[in-house]
Design an enzyme around this catalytic site. Structure first.
Site, mmCIF file in Angstrom:
data_model
loop_
_atom_site.group_PDB
_atom_site.id
_atom_site.type_symbol
_atom_site.label_atom_id
_atom_site.label_comp_id
_atom_site.label_asym_id
_atom_site.label_seq_id
_atom_site.Cartn_x
_atom_site.Cartn_y
_atom_site.Cartn_z
ATOM 1 C CG ASP A 134 1.720 13.757 12.643
ATOM 2 O OD1 ASP A 134 1.394 14.989 12.416
ATOM 3 O OD2 ASP A 134 2.293 12.908 11.827
ATOM 4 C CB SER A 187 6.790 -1.230 3.648
ATOM 5 O OG SER A 187 8.098 -0.653 3.348
ATOM 6 C CG LEU A 216 -1.949 -1.118 1.161
ATOM 7 C CD1 LEU A 216 -2.645 -1.008 2.581
ATOM 8 C CD2 LEU A 216 -2.958 -0.979 0.103
ATOM 9 C CE LYS A 232 2.902 1.302 10.385
ATOM 10 N NZ LYS A 232 3.161 2.704 11.434
ATOM 11 C CD GLU A 284 7.923 2.740 2.227
ATOM 12 O OE1 GLU A 284 8.349 2.450 3.341
ATOM 13 O OE2 GLU A 284 8.028 1.654 1.271
#
EC number: 2.7.11.1
Length: 487
Positions: free
Chosen positions: A149, A43, A36, A59, A38
């Site tokens: 974030d 990844s 998909l 992941k 990074e």
């Protein structure tokens, strides 16, 4: 067979991987379907859980990465159980990689949808996304966790339109003995003033970022996106709170919601619980209003993938014809001349966690949506060195990358005239800038362009000085922890 399996609904809902599954090799439990993109530290792949037929995201993180940060991300996800936060199913060690199995959100991030459709969201769509996001933040903040974030690229949608918070690579935990954090972390344009100033912050720092994200969804990019992020870092704490570029386009309720988020004083800023009662959010429509834009975005992506595949097939045919022509006495050189074949990839290197990208989209864009072609593109997601590096704010990593690009671009160029003399770089005493009056407009413009690299260099020197003082303390703490463990 794989396509048929994907179309069938899951046989049962996967809630968590059992002990039997976790003792097996991950390939025995999952079929990895495609990459998909990074995300922070690794990844991300799309996979299917063989037993249930459920699609998941995996992941894969190199063990050489900062394991402390990865373990923190896993720990935070593991403690969360909310329909508004991406679920964590379990982890594996495979060779030199850590496999983290998470919930898959098929529609991608809100920023992906904006880019694919080349269209921003309506107020109704924004209200629906914000309602789910606020529920996720309310849950996190109740658990004393700060996301740190929040932006459109870290708000994922499943195919039904439910929004979920993702990417906890920089999230933080507040304890009773640590009422506020002082770490500068996040993405420059979305960062709260108190985070930049390092005066300590708590959960409402996420609320400021949410207000910026609301503007991002409405206008396609966050405030200050048109200027250098280094200048934005200084402007955010000193300037009045940002507003819409054209306030007259938006309703009073939406404008007031953003205003409540973007209060500079953290003590006076609204909480997630309070904002869930705001008229703009309370009047939000159901997730069904998001299905049209999700379907539109997925159709665009599918068409682009089909177009790219046709180009690849055409290139293969052309190369095959060239091979036949070269089968005589001419020998084809192997090397740089092989650059006509394109790799069939639909993901950019700059994608976020579990976010599908089309390779015609701007690479390494992160989540900042830019409507014009000539503007810079920023994001939090940066490739990390395989070797261990001291922790640093993500915006400093961005500045360092830009500095390297500037050095490459300026290689072989002469230094602008008035800047050759080292005395011109000195800060004038008592603010006396009279000497600038004798310079030409061209010289002044060159000096202005040269200021940003200077500022970035000075900041890096300060960071290195701080790190040289900080590292021995961290080493001493680690040594004491090891001694305590031995006892």
């Amino acid at each position: 067979m794989e396509t048929v399996q994907l179309r069938n609904p899951p046989r049962r809902q996967l809630k968590k991987l059992d002990e039997d599954s976790l003792t097996k090799q991950p390939e025995e439990v999952f079929d990895v379907l495609e990459k998909l993109g990074e995300g922070s530290y690794g990844s991300v792949y799309k996979a299917i859980h063989k037993e249930t037929g459920q699609i998941v995201a995996i992941k894969q993180v190199p063990v050489e990465s900062d394991l402390q940060e990865i373990i923190k991300e896993i720990s935070i996800m593991q403690q969360c159980d909310s329909p508004h936060v991406v679920k964590y199913y379990g982890s594996y060690f495979k060779n030199t990689d850590l496999w983290i199995v998470m919930e898959y959100c098929g529609a991608g991030s809100v920023s992906d949808i904006i880019r694919l459709r080349n269209k921003t969201l309506t107020e109704d769509e924004i209200a629906t996304v914000l309602q789910s996001t606020l529920k996720g933040l309310e849950y996190l903040h109740f658990m004393r966790k700060i996301h740190r974030d929040i932006k459109a690229g870290n708000i994922l949608l499943n195919t039904e339109g439910h929004a979920k918070l993702a990417d906890f690579g920089v999230a933080g935990q507040l304890t009773d003995t640590m009422a506020k954090r002082n770490t500068v972390i996040g993405t420059p344009f979305w960062m709260a003033p108190e985070v930049i100033q390092e005066i300590g912050y708590n959960c409402v720092a996420d609320i400021w970022s949410l207000g910026i994200t609301a503007i991002e969804m409405a206008e396609g990019k966050p405030p200050y996106a048109d200027i250098h992020p280094m200048r934005a870092i200084f402007m955010i704490p000193t300037n009045p709170p940002p507003t819409f570029r054209k306030p007259e386009l938006w309703s009073d309720n939406f404008t007031d919601f953003v205003k409540q988020c973007l209060v500079k004083s953290p003590e006076q800023r609204a909480t997630a619980t309070q904002l869930l009662q705001h008229p703009f959010v309370k009047s939000a429509k159901g997730v069904s209003i998001l299905r049209d834009l999700i379907n539109e975005a997925m159709d665009v992506k599918l068409k682009r993938q089909e177009s790219q595949q046709r180009e690849v097939d055409q290139d293969d045919e052309e190369n095959s014809e060239e091979d036949e022509m070269d089968s005589g006495t001419m020998v084809r050189a192997v090397g740089d001349e092989m650059g006509t074949v394109r790799v069939a990839s639909t993901m950019t290197d700059g994608a976020n966690t579990m976010i599908e990208h089309d390779d015609t989209l701007p690479s390494q864009l992160g989540t900042m949506v830019i409507n014009t072609e000539d503007e810079e593109e920023e994001g939090t997601m940066k490739r990390r060195d395989e070797t261990m590096q001291p922790a640093k704010p993500s915006f400093l990593e961005y500045f360092e990358q830009k500095e390297k690009e500037n050095q490459i671009n300026s290689f072989g160029k002469s230094v602008p005239g008035p800047l050759k003399n080292s005395s011109d770089w000195k800060i004038p005493q008592d603010g006396d800038y009279e000497f600038l009056k004798s310079w030409t407009v061209e010289d002044l413009q060159k000096r202005l362009l040269a200021l940003d690299p200077m500022m970035e260099q000075e900041i890096e020197e300060i960071r290195q000085k701080y790190q040289s003082k900080r590292q021995p303390i961290l080493d001493a703490i680690e040594a004491k922890k090891r001694r305590q463990q031995n006892f």
